[in-house]
Design an enzyme around this catalytic site. Structure first.
Site, PDB file in Angstrom:
ATOM      1  CG  PHE A 151      -1.778  -1.264   1.289  1.00  0.00           C
ATOM      2  CD1 PHE A 151      -2.916  -1.387   0.497  1.00  0.00           C
ATOM      3  CD2 PHE A 151      -1.412  -2.332   2.089  1.00  0.00           C
ATOM      4  CE1 PHE A 151      -3.690  -2.550   0.519  1.00  0.00           C
ATOM      5  CE2 PHE A 151      -2.179  -3.496   2.128  1.00  0.00           C
ATOM      6  CZ  PHE A 151      -3.315  -3.606   1.338  1.00  0.00           C
ATOM      7  CG  LEU A 269     -12.148  13.821   1.491  1.00  0.00           C
ATOM      8  CD1 LEU A 269     -12.947  14.325   2.673  1.00  0.00           C
ATOM      9  CD2 LEU A 269     -13.095  13.265   0.423  1.00  0.00           C
ATOM     10  CB  CYS A 279      -1.449   2.686  -8.572  1.00  0.00           C
ATOM     11  SG  CYS A 279       0.299   2.384  -8.332  1.00  0.00           S
ATOM     12  CE  LYS A 339       2.427  10.150  -5.438  1.00  0.00           C
ATOM     13  NZ  LYS A 339       2.062   9.335  -4.304  1.00  0.00           N
ATOM     14  NE  ARG A 346       4.982   4.538 -14.346  1.00  0.00           N
ATOM     15  CZ  ARG A 346       5.265   3.498 -13.558  1.00  0.00           C
ATOM     16  NH1 ARG A 346       5.113   2.278 -14.006  1.00  0.00           N
ATOM     17  NH2 ARG A 346       5.705   3.691 -12.333  1.00  0.00           N
TER      18      ARG A 346
END
Ligand code: UGA
Length: 466
Positions: A151, A269, A279, A339, A346
């Protein structure tokens, strides 16, 4: 524990470095000779916080690299599979790399091994790996297959690995459970956190992770469901942000009210131009395919994807409505990676927006703190690459914010305004405070928040031109 990690991409390399940090002896196996050479020289091919430190700390003592799978497997008790599972045309995960590793493993097994999938895989992959091993001659006494999904967020992968919320282990055989327990003991007992040189804990860390033991099928579903849920949270907030724009409400305030409900929580959020990366887009599509293959249509995920791609189209409409026509306009772009904290481009929403700007005839000048190299490979000379954010603003007709790098939120807004041809900032990541933008004399459009528009700015300060 002697560990083999097959595949030295983002997941494999991070896992290998972190297993060394937990005291294990790890060899990464890869069939890319160029990559192996780089890794053996101690170089780090990806941009990831703390990874260079960990590789430098363990290289050649506990961390090794090899191209010889059989030799490494012979010497290991645990074998992690961390090879790629790219998307096929129809959205399904392509498991051919996993299958070919399983075939190789069947020939390399020389005594009991625990074979663990770290790659993100659809439900029943562990079962298939077991079948491939058996069909290719491995004895069922000599191995167990475990699903142990990761994760890890890119950019935060090392801290996510060493300070996890949970560790999910999908296996029921007792002998494999013992091996997995030993591998993760430094984290589950908290012993790692007492070490003087451990990596610093993130602020939200609440203590040793819960270890969740379950079946392999449930573990595989947990991974897909977690990513799909997070993607859904982002699409949900983006849909609410769009409604905020329609009714003149402020998404930041709405998020504060929404996220302070402990059942909902404030994370994931942040409204914007949508999720990207290697992902979420791939895993949402793969999860939908898995559900469809088992006769369970998951239409909710289709909507998640629709909202997500709609965010880019909405952003383009904002650019057009701020600048009218785009042909010949000089546009400055801050951020190309999908980000902050990574050089990964990608499925980056920024990349697809830049493609659209170019298609409409705009001239694009861009800067990214980490992804410029990768962006050059995509855009070549179609885009001018600057050395910093101010150079991007210089002589541009508007500034577009496409990635949430923290350093962009700390820019001197007065300098930005002076450098721009028109005082227009269109922010796809909500990095700035509207009052500050207005005070700096900047027309400001963002996501789900009222704009500082030209008329309002002109009324407050009649001499507006830069
Ligand atoms: C994601 C998950 O967060 C990890 O738990 C998972 O292990 C990983 O995928 C994976 O499957 O390997 P990652 O893709 O690295 O990690 O990045 P995130 O931080 O989750 O961000 C994904 C995208 O969502 C980015 O484009 C980001 O800008 C966007 N995002 C994230 C938002 O638009 N709003 C948010 O509030 C959060």
């Amino acid at each position: 524990m002697k560990i083999a990690v097959i595949g030295s991409g983002y997941v494999g390399l991070v896992a290998a470095a972190c297993f060394c940090e937990l005291g294990h002896d790890v060899t990464c196996v890869d069939n890319d000779a160029g990559k192996l050479k780089l890794l053996r020289e101690g170089q780090v091919p990806i941009h990831e916080e703390f990874l260079p430190e960990l590789i430098a700390r363990h290289h050649r003592t506990r961390l090794h690299f090899s191209g010889n799978l059989a030799e490494v497997v012979h010497a290991s008790t645990a074998v992690f599979i961390a090879v790629g599972t790219p998307s096929k045309e129809n959205g399904e995960a392509d498991l051919s790399y996993v299958e070919s590793v399983a075939r190789e493993l069947s020939q390399a097994i020389n005594g009991y091994k625990v074979i663990i999938t770290k790659s993100t895989v659809p439900v029943y992959t562990s079962k298939w790996i077991r079948q491939v091993l058996l069909l290719n001659g491995a004895s069922s006494n000599d191995f167990d297959v475990v699903s142990n999904p990761e994760f890890l967020r890119e950019g935060k992968a090392i801290t996510d690995f060493l300070f996890p919320d949970r560790i999910v282990i999908g296996v029921t055989e007792e002998r494999a459970v013992r091996v997995m327990d030993e591998i993760y003991a430094p984290l589950s007992t908290g012993a790692y956190y007492l070490a003087a040189d451990s990596i610093p804990a993130p602020t939200h860390f609440k203590g040793p992770a819960q270890v969740i033991y379950t079946s392999a099928a449930s573990a595989e579903l947990i991974k897909h469901a977690a990513n799909a849920f997070l993607a859904m949270k982002i699409s949900f907030i983006n849909a609410v942000a769009n409604l905020c724009e329609a009714v003149n409400a402020d998404i930041e305030d709405v998020c504060k009210g929404l996220g302070s409900d402990s059942r909902i929580g404030p994370r994931f959020l942040r409204a914007g131009i949508g999720y990207g990366g290697s992902c979420f887009p791939k895993d949402v599509a793969a999860f939908r395919s898995v559900a469809r293959n088992y006769g369970c249509e998951f239409g909710l995920l289709e909507e998640v994807e629709r909202i997500n791609s709609g965010q880019r189209a909405r952003f383009m409409r904002k650019v057009r409505s701020a600048l009218w026509t785009l042909k010949g306009k000089k546009l400055g772009v801050l951020g190309i990676s999908y980000k902050c904290g990574t050089d990964d481009v990608r499925e980056s929403p920024a990349v697809s927006i830049i493609h659209e700007l170019l298609a409409e005839g705009a001239e694009v000048k861009a800067f990214d703190p980490a992804a410029t190299g990768r962006a050059r490979q995509i855009f070549g000379s179609q885009v001018t690459f600057a050395n910093d954010a101010y150079e991007v603003a210089d002589n541009s007709d508007a500034l577009l914010i496409l990635t949430d790098w923290e350093e962009f939120s700390e820019l001197d807004l007065n300098v930005i305004r002076e450098k721009l041809n028109y005082p227009i900032v269109i922010d796809g990541r909500n990095l700035y405070n509207r009052q500050k933008m207005s005070k700096a004399g900047l027309v400001y459009h963002s996501i789900g928040r009222p704009s500082v528009d030209l008329e309002r700015l002109a009324a407050a300060s009649p001499g507006l031109a830069c």
